[in-house]
Design an enzyme around this catalytic site. Structure first.
Site, short mmCIF file in Angstrom:
data_model
loop_
_atom_site.label_atom_id
_atom_site.label_comp_id
_atom_site.label_asym_id
_atom_site.label_seq_id
_atom_site.Cartn_x
_atom_site.Cartn_y
_atom_site.Cartn_z
CB CYS A 16 -0.90 0.04 1.24
SG CYS A 16 -2.16 -1.25 1.30
N GLY A 42 -0.77 0.63 -4.95
CA GLY A 42 -2.11 0.11 -4.68
C GLY A 42 -3.13 0.78 -5.56
CG ASN A 117 3.25 0.09 3.21
OD1 ASN A 117 2.89 -1.00 2.80
ND2 ASN A 117 4.44 0.59 2.92
N GLY A 118 1.50 -2.27 5.30
CA GLY A 118 2.09 -3.43 5.94
C GLY A 118 1.06 -4.50 6.23
CB CYS A 251 10.79 -5.17 2.20
SG CYS A 251 10.24 -6.07 0.74
CE1 TYR A 257 6.71 -5.00 -10.66
CE2 TYR A 257 5.63 -5.58 -8.61
CZ TYR A 257 5.56 -5.24 -9.95
OH TYR A 257 4.35 -5.13 -10.56
CB SER A 298 8.76 -4.06 -13.45
OG SER A 298 8.38 -5.30 -14.01
CG ASP A 361 9.69 -7.80 -11.76
OD1 ASP A 361 9.12 -8.49 -10.90
OD2 ASP A 361 9.07 -7.24 -12.68
CB CYS A 397 5.45 -11.76 1.33
SG CYS A 397 5.69 -10.27 2.35
CB CYS A 452 12.51 -8.73 5.23
SG CYS A 452 11.24 -10.02 5.15
CB CYS A 455 9.57 -13.50 -0.92
SG CYS A 455 10.71 -12.20 -1.42
#
Length: 482
Positions: A16, A42, A117-118, A251, A257, A298, A361, A397, A452, A455
């Site tokens: 977001c 978003g 956001n999260g 992250c 990306y 991307s 990506d 994730c 992090c 993923c």
């Protein structure tokens, strides 16, 4: 409904985007502009809440910022010199207006608006506890858990109530909170989700990315630090650090990306990092070819880096139309297939008879890669090689990114050679996790990684309470059914 965005449909969805400002006339107008710049994070819903010193005003709508926040009749009621806004992609809770943010509640101490956001990885457990205590939820968003934790806190000070609430949650978050006492910005103790701070004259601004500062002519001050809580009001700007200090784990996919290439993330140019990733990829997985072709949009920076490092010419072998919406018509099944080319089409005159290196990506489900490779073959490509500017995505994730369950991730089910065969490429290679860190000018510590990267590696930096409870329930169900 015909989806005219076939390549983007198989991407990891951005979390977001949030934007807030304190101390500016027509604050909501600046928020709307900032949200425009964050629209890539978003596209399901957008919202703005403002405060004029006496009253809170909120407008939320499904869809993009443009068309919903560019009309005078919408913006005029959003009065005040402070406001926060949010663009949403659903990671928890269904896609509906009741889950659009900012969420707002009238509490004993006054109005409380929050944009996040999260993703909270223990939201369901907390929600059950709050329900038993009598809390009545109006949405299915995990963000509303924070509101109820604040409302039920035993502390009397609003900032202490918020801190008390955040000490009970797990996961990743960057938050903007608007109350009668001021504007609060905070970031989770690991700094998984990004948040930056800027200035425009005397106004103070917070945003998910620096590009949102650029668009309104603001200057970047610094990142909000992991675990930091910042309060801005008429008394000035104060910083608090109420959480235990932890080694940050921002992250890594922001650089791959999520962030716009013209943003600066943690002091690094996202564009330059992506070019470095492409260059590193060319060294790790060289190939003889005639052209390097990006998967738009991307894959472009990594393709430039791959081309420059390898000496293979960069060319636009796939042309994207920017004038087609997300949906177009409701056609028959045979016409539906043809609609794919409305948004992306092979540059056949360039591709025919050539050896092509496609740069993307990531590979998620693999459906996108199948389409792209086939598009190149249909255009007459002699060879189609695929190079991916991230390691294989083998794990879901749980920190605010809408990832398919692990059983639907292609790399979790297949080896590289099986994946190559599945997408029908002549060769397939991913950058290594070590190469990705090198491209960022870092080295990965296998014991305590600096970011992090779960993923790719499955190394989750926090507890995953809701996931563990769900897996335990499934195991019990299987045992009971035997």
């Amino acid at each position: 409904m015909l989806t005219t965005n076939p390549f983007d449909d198989d991407k990891l969805r951005e979390e977001c985007g949030i934007f807030g400002i304190w101390g500016a006339d027509n604050a909501a107008s600046f928020v709307a502009l900032g949200l425009h710049a964050l629209q890539h994070r978003g596209q399901e819903a957008a919202g703005i809440t403002s405060f004029d010193g006496k009253h809170f005003h909120t407008h939320k709508a499904m869809g993009h910022v443009a068309g919903n926040f560019d009309r005078d009749k919408v913006m005029r009621p959003l009065a005040g010199s402070t406001a926060i806004g949010h663009v949403r992609y659903a990671t928890t809770g269904e896609s509906s207006l009741r889950n659009a943010q900012p969420l707002f509640a009238e509490m004993a101490e006054g109005g409380f608006a929050v944009a996040q956001n999260g993703n909270l990885s223990n939201a369901m457990k907390l929600r059950r506890t709050l329900n038993r205590r009598g809390s009545i939820f109006q949405s299915t968003s995990d963000t509303e858990v924070i509101i109820h934790l604040v409302a039920t806190s035993s502390f009397s000070n609003r900032l202490d109530q918020l801190t008390d609430a955040l000490k009970q949650v797990e996961g990743a978050y960057s938050l903007l909170v608007l109350t009668e006492d001021g504007l609060v910005a905070c970031r989770d103790p690991l700094g998984i989700r990004p948040l930056v701070m800027g200035k425009l004259g005397e106004a103070t601004i917070f945003a998910s990315e620096t590009v949102a500062l650029d668009v309104i002519g603001a200057r970047y001050l610094r990142d909000v630090e992991p675990g930091e809580v910042i309060l801005v009001n008429d008394g000035g700007t104060r910083s608090f650090r109420p959480f235990e200090k932890l080694a940050p784990r921002p992250c890594i996919f922001e650089h791959v990306y999520f962030s716009r290439p013209d943003s600066i993330a943690e002091g690094k140019s996202v564009y330059e990092v992506r070019k470095n990733i492409g260059a590193e990829l060319s060294r790790e997985a060289p190939v003889e070819a005639d052209y390097v072709v990006p998967v738009p949009d991307s894959g472009v920076p990594a393709a430039i880096g791959f081309s420059q490092a390898s000496g293979i010419p960069f060319e636009l072998g796939i042309i994207r139309s920017h004038y087609v919406g997300r949906t177009f018509i409701q056609p028959s099944q045979e016409v539906r297939h043809l609609g794919v080319k409305l948004k992306h089409n092979a540059n056949s005159a360039l591709v025919a008879g050539k050896r092509i290196v496609l740069i993307d990506d990531s590979i998620v489900r693999g459906t996108t890669s199948v389409k792209i490779v086939q598009m190149m073959r249909d255009a007459g490509a002699k060879e189609v090689h695929m190079r991916i500017a991230s390691p294989p995505t083998r794990h879901s994730c749980f920190y605010g990114v809408d990832t398919p369950e692990r059983a639907k991730l292609l790399a979790a089910q297949m080896g590289i050679e099986q994946m190559r065969d599945y997408i029908n490429a002549d060769s397939l290679a991913f950058i290594s996790i070590e190469g990705l860190y090198r491209a960022m000018g870092e080295e990965r510590d296998g014991v305590k990684p600096q970011r992090c990267d779960a993923c790719f590696t499955g190394d989750y930096p926090t507890q995953l309470t809701d996931v563990a409870e769900k897996e335990a329930a499934v195991s019990l169900s299987l045992v009971a059914s035997r």
